[in-house]
Design a protein around this motif. Structure first.
Motif, short mmCIF file in Angstrom:
data_model
loop_
_atom_site.label_atom_id
_atom_site.label_comp_id
_atom_site.label_asym_id
_atom_site.label_seq_id
_atom_site.Cartn_x
_atom_site.Cartn_y
_atom_site.Cartn_z
N SER A 51 1.14 -1.04 -0.30
CA SER A 51 -0.34 0.29 -0.16
C SER A 51 1.45 0.92 -0.19
CB SER A 51 -1.25 0.48 1.23
OG SER A 51 0.14 0.15 2.46
N VAL A 52 1.83 1.19 -0.10
CA VAL A 52 3.27 2.19 0.38
C VAL A 52 3.26 2.03 -0.84
CG1 VAL A 52 5.51 3.03 1.04
CG2 VAL A 52 4.02 1.74 3.22
N PRO A 53 2.90 3.78 -1.24
CA PRO A 53 4.00 4.28 -2.89
C PRO A 53 5.45 3.32 -2.88
CG PRO A 53 2.58 6.57 -2.04
CD PRO A 53 2.93 4.85 -1.50
N GLY A 54 5.25 2.59 -4.62
CA GLY A 54 6.88 3.36 -5.37
C GLY A 54 7.32 1.29 -4.64
N VAL A 55 6.15 0.64 -3.24
CA VAL A 55 7.08 -0.70 -3.31
C VAL A 55 6.51 -1.65 -3.91
CG1 VAL A 55 6.47 -2.04 -1.24
CG2 VAL A 55 7.57 -0.12 -0.33
N ARG A 56 5.64 -1.85 -5.14
CA ARG A 56 5.43 -2.36 -5.87
C ARG A 56 6.60 -2.49 -7.16
NH1 ARG A 56 1.41 -5.94 -7.34
NH2 ARG A 56 1.11 -5.97 -9.93
N GLU A 57 6.49 -1.56 -7.26
CA GLU A 57 8.00 -0.95 -8.32
C GLU A 57 9.53 -1.60 -7.71
OE1 GLU A 57 5.40 1.07 -7.47
OE2 GLU A 57 4.31 0.46 -9.51
N THR A 58 9.31 -1.45 -6.62
CA THR A 58 10.92 -2.08 -5.67
C THR A 58 11.03 -3.56 -6.15
OG1 THR A 58 10.42 -0.22 -3.98
CG2 THR A 58 12.33 -2.12 -3.36
N VAL A 59 9.91 -4.21 -5.88
CA VAL A 59 9.69 -5.63 -5.93
C VAL A 59 9.62 -6.38 -6.58
CG1 VAL A 59 8.20 -7.34 -5.66
CG2 VAL A 59 8.63 -5.71 -3.11
N GLN A 60 9.02 -5.44 -8.27
CA GLN A 60 9.10 -6.11 -9.11
C GLN A 60 11.03 -6.10 -9.83
OE1 GLN A 60 6.24 -3.46 -11.10
NE2 GLN A 60 4.45 -5.18 -11.20
N GLY A 61 11.60 -4.41 -9.37
CA GLY A 61 12.44 -3.95 -9.60
C GLY A 61 13.40 -5.17 -9.89
N LEU A 62 13.70 -6.11 -7.93
CA LEU A 62 14.23 -6.89 -7.46
C LEU A 62 14.20 -7.87 -8.77
CD1 LEU A 62 16.10 -7.45 -4.88
CD2 LEU A 62 13.76 -8.54 -3.93
N LEU A 63 12.82 -8.41 -8.43
CA LEU A 63 12.84 -9.61 -9.54
C LEU A 63 13.46 -9.67 -10.61
CD1 LEU A 63 9.03 -10.50 -8.24
CD2 LEU A 63 11.43 -11.90 -8.08
N ASP A 64 12.97 -8.30 -11.44
CA ASP A 64 13.91 -7.88 -12.39
C ASP A 64 15.29 -8.31 -13.06
OD1 ASP A 64 11.32 -7.37 -14.87
OD2 ASP A 64 11.39 -5.49 -13.53
#
Lengths: 216, 216
Positions: free
Chosen positions: B168-181
């Motif tokens: 729910s924190v902005p940016g967290v979703r993308e942080t996790v996605q980038g880590l998986l990338d």
């Protein structure tokens, strides 16, 4: 075709260079579109509008043709990274962000976008086909591995420069490497579907994270 | 087939299940070792010690066999992620780091190492072969794309859980996605050579970066 005073040598050399170039470009296209198995010398020669004999004059074996093609791809990718403007491989928005953090190096955003763009265009797609082929074809393995080691070093060096990163600071080298690994993973995620919308959000977030990590 | 009460049925079902399992495991091994082109149903059946007819009874087409194999791979990878201990895909050092940051979620270090391990073992190698094949084989493309979308969502969900991330924190979703990338890119870097020494240093540095990014 090129400057000549009488006739013969110069145009012949020019023609030969042009044929070689066409073969390399066709090899990249065929590799990206049909994979290694579908990309025989005959297929590539036909795509380039060159006779099989002429193709073999330039590249005696299929392995010669494709390692030269990937070397060519690597050079094109280096050129794209070095060019100050947006390059043609994929659309890169280098507006904004670039000046925000000042300094001599181009902005972190522009740098990250350029690096990611390196891994998401047709050139990466062709390289990917060759890597996977090399993992199954012993006669390609050593060549591609050597080539990749050189390209990897060159890409890293350019990334450090673009980001204005100071590798004497502990951790900075690994930060840059991880960023390139992420760019490679984003390229792979783009293989089967157009991943550009998701990628844009990931890159925006990671540009902030990398900027902070490098500023420490 | 089907249920019988006297004799044969249960062992027969067991045998059938065991045959299916052997075929799937052989498909994964063949795909990782010989690529798509070298992995015909005949080759896989032979590797599994099963007749071609029996193989076709389980999987009528080559595409059926390989999409089932990748589904199987995906399930094995999910199991590996869910297991609390180190899993068998690759060596994962989950000692240390794990307790350092306290909290209910397993340590960020253990989580990052587990996620990266997902992308560097033979299961990832087989999946990679299938992705690249799908990019050139129209009859595989749709199946693999659908499968990948499902696996991608599942992997993301598990990553969020392992990292104890609050999306729910902005940016967290993308942080996790980038880590998986990044993990995917590390997997690709491991395709032609053993990249584990470099990878270990990159993962150590990025574990720190991700921990800070998620703590904000």
């Amino acid at each position: 075709m090129g400057a000549v005073n009488t006739r013969g040598a110069a145009p012949k050399q020019d023609r030969s260079r042009a044929t070689r170039q066409r073969l390399l470009e066709s090899a990249v296209t065929c590799l990206a579109e049909h994979g290694w198995t579908g990309s025989t010398v005959t297929v590539v020669a036909e795509h380039a509008g060159v006779s099989r004999g002429a193709a073999q004059h330039h590249f005696p074996t299929r392995e010669d043709l494709f390692t030269a093609a990937v070397e060519y791809v690597a050079e094109e990718r280096s050129k794209a990274l070095r060019s100050p403007e947006r390059h043609g491989d994929v659309d890169v928005d280098v507006d904004g962000g670039g000046d925000a953090d000042g300094g001599g190096a181009p902005g972190t955003r522009a740098a990250v976008e350029k690096l990611v763009a390196l891994f998401t265009g047709p050139l990466f797609r062709a390289a990917l086909q060759l890597w996977v082929a090399a993992s199954n074809e012993p006669q390609l393995h050593l060549r591609v591995t050597k080539l990749e080691a050189r390209i990897g070093r060159e890409t890293h060096r350019m990334a450090v420069e673009l980001l204005g990163a100071d590798e004497s600071v502990p951790g900075v080298r690994e930060t840059v490497q991880g960023l390139l690994d992420m760019a490679r993973g984003l390229g792979l995620a783009n293989l089967l579907t157009d991943d550009s919308a998701r990628r844009e959000r990931v890159v925006a977030q990671w540009e902030l994270i990398v900027r902070e990590a490098l500023a420490r």
